[in-house]
Design a protein around this motif. Structure first.
Motif, PDB file in Angstrom:
ATOM      1  N   CYS A  97       1.047  -1.235  -0.276  1.00 38.25           N
ATOM      2  CA  CYS A  97      -0.059  -0.062   0.155  1.00 38.25           C
ATOM      3  C   CYS A  97       0.751   1.593   0.272  1.00 38.25           C
ATOM      4  O   CYS A  97       1.729   0.935   1.097  1.00 38.25           O
ATOM      5  CB  CYS A  97      -0.615   0.152   0.730  1.00 38.25           C
ATOM      6  N   ALA A  98       0.553   2.138  -1.086  1.00 34.21           N
ATOM      7  CA  ALA A  98       1.604   3.212  -0.201  1.00 34.21           C
ATOM      8  C   ALA A  98       0.471   4.663  -0.980  1.00 34.21           C
ATOM      9  O   ALA A  98      -0.267   4.745  -1.453  1.00 34.21           O
ATOM     10  CB  ALA A  98       2.696   3.036  -1.949  1.00 34.21           C
ATOM     11  N   VAL A  99       1.052   5.436  -0.016  1.00 34.75           N
ATOM     12  CA  VAL A  99      -0.387   6.820  -0.399  1.00 34.75           C
ATOM     13  C   VAL A  99       0.683   8.114  -1.054  1.00 34.75           C
ATOM     14  O   VAL A  99       2.160   8.290  -0.968  1.00 34.75           O
ATOM     15  CB  VAL A  99      -0.855   7.171   1.100  1.00 34.75           C
ATOM     16  N   LEU A 100       0.349   9.028  -2.094  1.00 33.20           N
ATOM     17  CA  LEU A 100       0.551  10.074  -2.414  1.00 33.20           C
ATOM     18  C   LEU A 100       0.114  12.009  -1.444  1.00 33.20           C
ATOM     19  O   LEU A 100      -1.277  11.458  -1.126  1.00 33.20           O
ATOM     20  CB  LEU A 100       0.314  10.376  -3.852  1.00 33.20           C
ATOM     21  N   ALA A 101       1.220  11.975  -0.726  1.00 35.28           N
ATOM     22  CA  ALA A 101       1.003  13.220   0.591  1.00 35.28           C
ATOM     23  C   ALA A 101       0.255  14.834  -0.509  1.00 35.28           C
ATOM     24  O   ALA A 101       1.511  14.518  -1.060  1.00 35.28           O
ATOM     25  CB  ALA A 101       1.691  13.058   1.151  1.00 35.28           C
ATOM     26  N   GLY A 102      -0.155  15.462   0.155  1.00 37.19           N
ATOM     27  CA  GLY A 102      -0.331  17.000  -0.818  1.00 37.19           C
ATOM     28  C   GLY A 102       0.775  17.092   0.204  1.00 37.19           C
ATOM     29  O   GLY A 102       0.964  18.344  -1.195  1.00 37.19           O
ATOM     30  N   GLY A 103       1.265  17.765   0.963  1.00 34.04           N
ATOM     31  CA  GLY A 103       1.886  18.852   1.542  1.00 34.04           C
ATOM     32  C   GLY A 103       3.158  18.270   1.895  1.00 34.04           C
ATOM     33  O   GLY A 103       3.701  16.610   1.610  1.00 34.04           O
ATOM     34  N   GLY A 104       4.815  18.753   1.485  1.00 36.63           N
ATOM     35  CA  GLY A 104       6.289  18.221   1.516  1.00 36.63           C
ATOM     36  C   GLY A 104       5.907  17.448   0.022  1.00 36.63           C
ATOM     37  O   GLY A 104       6.038  17.902  -1.023  1.00 36.63           O
ATOM     38  N   ALA A 105       6.958  15.903   0.113  1.00 34.36           N
ATOM     39  CA  ALA A 105       7.556  15.757  -0.934  1.00 34.36           C
ATOM     40  C   ALA A 105       6.605  14.858  -1.930  1.00 34.36           C
ATOM     41  O   ALA A 105       6.031  14.848  -1.338  1.00 34.36           O
ATOM     42  CB  ALA A 105       8.839  14.736  -0.498  1.00 34.36           C
ATOM     43  N   ASP A 106       7.322  15.207  -2.969  1.00 37.74           N
ATOM     44  CA  ASP A 106       6.504  13.858  -3.587  1.00 37.74           C
ATOM     45  C   ASP A 106       6.650  12.640  -3.109  1.00 37.74           C
ATOM     46  O   ASP A 106       8.148  12.066  -3.137  1.00 37.74           O
ATOM     47  CB  ASP A 106       6.618  14.801  -5.234  1.00 37.74           C
ATOM     48  N   GLY A 107       5.892  11.993  -4.657  1.00 39.04           N
ATOM     49  CA  GLY A 107       7.025  10.611  -4.357  1.00 39.04           C
ATOM     50  C   GLY A 107       5.522   9.978  -3.552  1.00 39.04           C
ATOM     51  O   GLY A 107       5.009  10.341  -2.452  1.00 39.04           O
ATOM     52  N   LEU A 108       5.751   8.825  -3.783  1.00 38.09           N
ATOM     53  CA  LEU A 108       5.020   7.468  -2.737  1.00 38.09           C
ATOM     54  C   LEU A 108       5.736   7.338  -1.649  1.00 38.09           C
ATOM     55  O   LEU A 108       7.087   7.038  -1.409  1.00 38.09           O
ATOM     56  CB  LEU A 108       4.699   6.065  -3.726  1.00 38.09           C
ATOM     57  N   THR A 109       4.489   7.077  -0.731  1.00 36.32           N
ATOM     58  CA  THR A 109       5.460   6.547   0.330  1.00 36.32           C
ATOM     59  C   THR A 109       4.954   5.420   0.726  1.00 36.32           C
ATOM     60  O   THR A 109       2.932   4.953   0.951  1.00 36.32           O
ATOM     61  CB  THR A 109       5.264   7.704   1.994  1.00 36.32           C
ATOM     62  N   PHE A 110       5.475   3.948   1.319  1.00 35.13           N
ATOM     63  CA  PHE A 110       5.100   2.772   0.753  1.00 35.13           C
ATOM     64  C   PHE A 110       5.121   2.525   2.306  1.00 35.13           C
ATOM     65  O   PHE A 110       5.744   2.779   3.312  1.00 35.13           O
ATOM     66  CB  PHE A 110       6.302   2.048   0.634  1.00 35.13           C
ATOM     67  N   GLY A 111       3.991   1.441   2.528  1.00 33.70           N
ATOM     68  CA  GLY A 111       3.982   0.957   3.844  1.00 33.70           C
ATOM     69  C   GLY A 111       4.981  -0.631   3.732  1.00 33.70           C
ATOM     70  O   GLY A 111       6.002  -0.626   2.431  1.00 33.70           O
ATOM     71  N   LYS A 112       5.172  -1.654   4.720  1.00 35.47           N
ATOM     72  CA  LYS A 112       6.374  -3.155   4.744  1.00 35.47           C
ATOM     73  C   LYS A 112       5.687  -3.783   3.794  1.00 35.47           C
ATOM     74  O   LYS A 112       6.381  -4.833   3.402  1.00 35.47           O
ATOM     75  CB  LYS A 112       6.537  -2.911   6.233  1.00 35.47           C
ATOM     76  N   GLY A 113       4.007  -3.869   3.601  1.00 37.12           N
ATOM     77  CA  GLY A 113       3.495  -5.108   2.685  1.00 37.12           C
ATOM     78  C   GLY A 113       3.238  -5.623   3.343  1.00 37.12           C
ATOM     79  O   GLY A 113       3.704  -6.388   5.080  1.00 37.12           O
ATOM     80  N   THR A 114       2.019  -6.426   2.826  1.00 36.13           N
ATOM     81  CA  THR A 114       0.853  -7.943   3.538  1.00 36.13           C
ATOM     82  C   THR A 114       1.921  -9.121   2.658  1.00 36.13           C
ATOM     83  O   THR A 114       1.709  -9.041   1.703  1.00 36.13           O
ATOM     84  CB  THR A 114      -0.122  -8.327   3.843  1.00 36.13           C
ATOM     85  N   HIS A 115       2.764 -10.240   3.436  1.00 36.70           N
ATOM     86  CA  HIS A 115       2.988 -11.282   2.634  1.00 36.70           C
ATOM     87  C   HIS A 115       1.884 -12.200   2.354  1.00 36.70           C
ATOM     88  O   HIS A 115       1.518 -12.935   3.714  1.00 36.70           O
ATOM     89  CB  HIS A 115       4.725 -11.756   3.323  1.00 36.70           C
ATOM     90  N   LEU A 116       1.453 -12.168   1.554  1.00 34.97           N
ATOM     91  CA  LEU A 116       0.037 -13.813   1.155  1.00 34.97           C
ATOM     92  C   LEU A 116       0.621 -14.638   1.286  1.00 34.97           C
ATOM     93  O   LEU A 116       0.714 -14.660  -0.853  1.00 34.97           O
ATOM     94  CB  LEU A 116      -0.780 -12.387   0.343  1.00 34.97           C
ATOM     95  N   ILE A 117       0.341 -15.905   1.512  1.00 32.88           N
ATOM     96  CA  ILE A 117      -0.040 -16.739   0.970  1.00 32.88           C
ATOM     97  C   ILE A 117      -0.860 -17.783   0.638  1.00 32.88           C
ATOM     98  O   ILE A 117      -1.996 -18.339   1.871  1.00 32.88           O
ATOM     99  CB  ILE A 117       1.457 -18.033   1.921  1.00 32.88           C
ATOM    100  N   ILE A 118      -1.841 -18.012  -0.272  1.00 32.98           N
ATOM    101  CA  ILE A 118      -2.525 -19.216  -0.722  1.00 32.98           C
ATOM    102  C   ILE A 118      -2.177 -20.361  -0.937  1.00 32.98           C
ATOM    103  O   ILE A 118      -1.665 -20.760  -1.743  1.00 32.98           O
ATOM    104  CB  ILE A 118      -3.496 -19.156  -2.162  1.00 32.98           C
ATOM    105  N   GLN A 119      -2.826 -21.626  -0.040  1.00 33.91           N
ATOM    106  CA  GLN A 119      -2.596 -22.564   0.197  1.00 33.91           C
ATOM    107  C   GLN A 119      -3.440 -23.711  -1.128  1.00 33.91           C
ATOM    108  O   GLN A 119      -4.941 -23.486  -0.252  1.00 33.91           O
ATOM    109  CB  GLN A 119      -2.100 -23.664   1.191  1.00 33.91           C
ATOM    110  N   PRO A 120      -3.142 -24.373  -1.501  1.00 30.96           N
ATOM    111  CA  PRO A 120      -4.535 -24.947  -2.639  1.00 30.96           C
ATOM    112  C   PRO A 120      -4.867 -25.929  -1.130  1.00 30.96           C
ATOM    113  O   PRO A 120      -4.121 -26.274  -0.660  1.00 30.96           O
ATOM    114  CB  PRO A 120      -2.898 -26.338  -3.512  1.00 30.96           C
TER     115      PRO A 120
END
Lengths: 111, 113
Positions: free
Chosen positions: A88-111
């Motif tokens: 997930c990432a956000v683009l904010a209105g103030g300050g620096a441009d560019g995306l700020t990312f979260g660390k992510g969710t590692h998803l595993i789907i088992q058959p």
């Protein structure tokens, strides 16, 4: 400072077992919230952009929603090929441009 | 539509050596980004270009990192001298405008030994 927190860090599901990933954010004026999928050894692949609270986007088994404080990525009846890290990432209105990312969710789907 | 191209895919160097990465963005995309992704973390913005001008380089370690985007198209990112903590994947991305979604390349995995 803009912050993005994703939960859970990791999630293991059985094939067909629906669930949701959470992305909470703190930004000075949200210009956009983005969801990406990242497979091992590859760059992030764009999934969705959400611009305002109440907005929803769908693609195959994925549905993204947005409130004023968080976003959810709902996965319905997942398949093993949905296994990946979801960022997930956000683009904010103030300050620096560019995306700020979260660390992510590692998803595993088992058959 | 061709995606973002990056090279090399992998690079191993010794600390204190120099290294350069190359990126060719999607045709017509005015905005170009370089991100650093450390294992287990989300990408962190290093520098952003709008055409061939720098918009934001506040998180770029300028004592060792440099980047340029000649003629508003291709870009190079250089590290000199490299440190062990620079080991990461370096991702290039481009977008049509600053408010639109960014598309990423495959990345360059750098290992500093």
């Amino acid at each position: 400072e803009d912050q993005v927190t994703q939960s859970p860090e990791a999630l293991r599901l059985q094939e067909g077992e629906s669930s949701s990933l959470n992305c909470s954010y703190t930004v000075s004026g949200l210009r956009g919230l983005f969801w990406y999928r990242q497979d091992p050894g590859k760059g992030p692949e764009f999934l969705f952009t959400l611009y305002s609270a109440g907005e929803e986007k769908e693609k195959e088994r994925l549905k993204a929603t947005l409130t004023k404080k968080e976003s959810f990525l709902h996965i319905t009846a997942p398949k093993p090929e949905d296994s990946a890290t979801y960022l997930c990432a956000v683009l904010a209105g103030g300050g620096a441009d560019g995306l700020t990312f979260g660390k992510g969710t590692h998803l595993i789907i088992q058959p | 539509e061709a995606g973002v191209a990056q090279s090399p895919r992998y690079k191993i160097i010794e600390k204190r050596q120099s290294v350069a990465f190359w990126c060719n963005p999607i045709s017509g995309h005015a905005t170009l980004y370089w991100y650093q992704q450390i294992l287990g973390q989300g990408p962190k913005l290093l520098i952003q270009f709008q055409n061939n001008g720098v918009v934001d380089d506040s998180q770029l370690p300028k004592d060792r990192f440099s980047a340029e985007r000649l003629k508003g198209v291709d870009s190079t990112l250089k590290i000199q001298p490299a440190k062990l903590e620079d080991s990461a994947v370096y991702l290039c991305a481009s977008s049509y405008t600053r408010d639109r979604e960014a598309f990423f390349g495959q990345g360059t995995r750098l290992t500093v030994v």
